[in-house]
Design an enzyme around this catalytic site. Structure first.
Site, PDB file in Angstrom:
ATOM      1  CB  CYS A   1      -3.833  13.324  15.364  1.00 38.42           C
ATOM      2  SG  CYS A   1      -2.247  14.180  15.254  1.00 38.42           S
TER       3      CYS A   1
ATOM      4  CB  CYS B   1       2.379   8.823  17.827  1.00 36.80           C
ATOM      5  SG  CYS B   1       2.336   9.065  16.040  1.00 36.80           S
TER       6      CYS B   1
END
Length: 262
Positions: A73, A183
């Site tokens: 992440c 992302c």
């Protein structure tokens, strides 16, 4: 040899792209994944809340006796230094290996496309400028795209329009070829990126993090080279979306997919 599993965490399903890359180069490794889907996306939250939510996942994996955790992440990776020395295993974030790749590639102009937090924190921008002061960096953020993907809307009208708008914003920023998908949710719909604009080079950080994981395990004699690795998935959300993404990424069936509340 170290047969303990590798841990992977994300705010949702995006980290499965990291599992995809890890399995391709480390097929014998067992992987325990935790996705905090009930709180996705982390990129729209405040730093203190991101830290607290992440620490719960990391403590959960500590109890599972993992040998290493890959932070799949970009938002969490922006504050990865905050977790140093607080756990009994090493952590590899997704940003540093990607920065290394960009610098080694000699790229002079690049766009960073990520969540609000990742872009506002300027994590890529600061690290790139430290190593290449003359690099031109353009930052584009989206508040909606990660959530749409996490809802399984891989090719919905809403997702297509959102992505078209953001790609147009990237192209309007300048003569750009290289775009970091900052992302891990974004590579799930990589096919849609290329369908909308195949003239751009989309850099997938998951690939470079997986390589970094392999190097760390090899350098520290922690590789597992026997057998066929399996995946165990824990999530605070719906298990069906994981089945859907596993199929889309052509990943092997998970040993278990279990709802777990932290």
């Amino acid at each position: 040899m170290d047969k303990r599993p590798i841990g992977v965490i994300d705010s949702g399903i995006g980290g499965l792209t990291v599992i995809d890359s890890i399995q391709k180069i480390l097929p014998s490794e067992d992987i325990i994944y935790f996705g905090d889907n009930i709180n996705v996306p982390y990129g729209n939250r405040q730093e203190e809340e991101i830290y607290e939510l992440t620490m719960k996942m990391l403590k959960f994996l500590e109890k599972k006796n993992v040998k290493l955790v890959a932070i799949a992440c970009n938002t969490i990776s922006a504050i990865s230094k905050e977790f140093e020395g607080k756990l009994n295993y090493p952590i590899i974030d997704i940003v540093e290996p990607t920065i290394d790749h960009i610098i080694k590639s000699g790229i002079g102009k690049i766009a960073i496309f990520g969540t609000e937090f990742t872009i506002n924190k300027k994590v890529y921008e600061k690290k790139l400028k430290e190593r290449s002061q003359n690099m031109e960096i353009f930052s584009i953020k989206s508040r909606e795209l990660a959530k749409l993907i996490d809802q399984g809307k891989f090719d919905s009208f809403e997702t297509v329009e959102c992505l078209k708008d953001r790609i147009n914003a990237i192209k309007e920023s300048g003569d750009i070829y290289n775009v970091v998908l900052a992302c891990t949710h974004y590579p799930i719909i990589e096919d849609l990126f290329y369908k909308i604009d195949s003239n751009l080079n989309y850099i997938n950080p998951a690939i470079h993090e997986a390589v970094a994981v392999k190097h760390y395990l090899k350098d520290n004699d922690m590789l597992n080279t026997e057998g066929k690795g399996n995946i165990s998935i824990y999530t605070t959300g719906d298990v069906e979306i994981y089945k859907k993404v596993l199929k889309k990424l052509n990943l092997k069936k998970a040993k278990k997919i279990k709802v777990t509340y932290l």
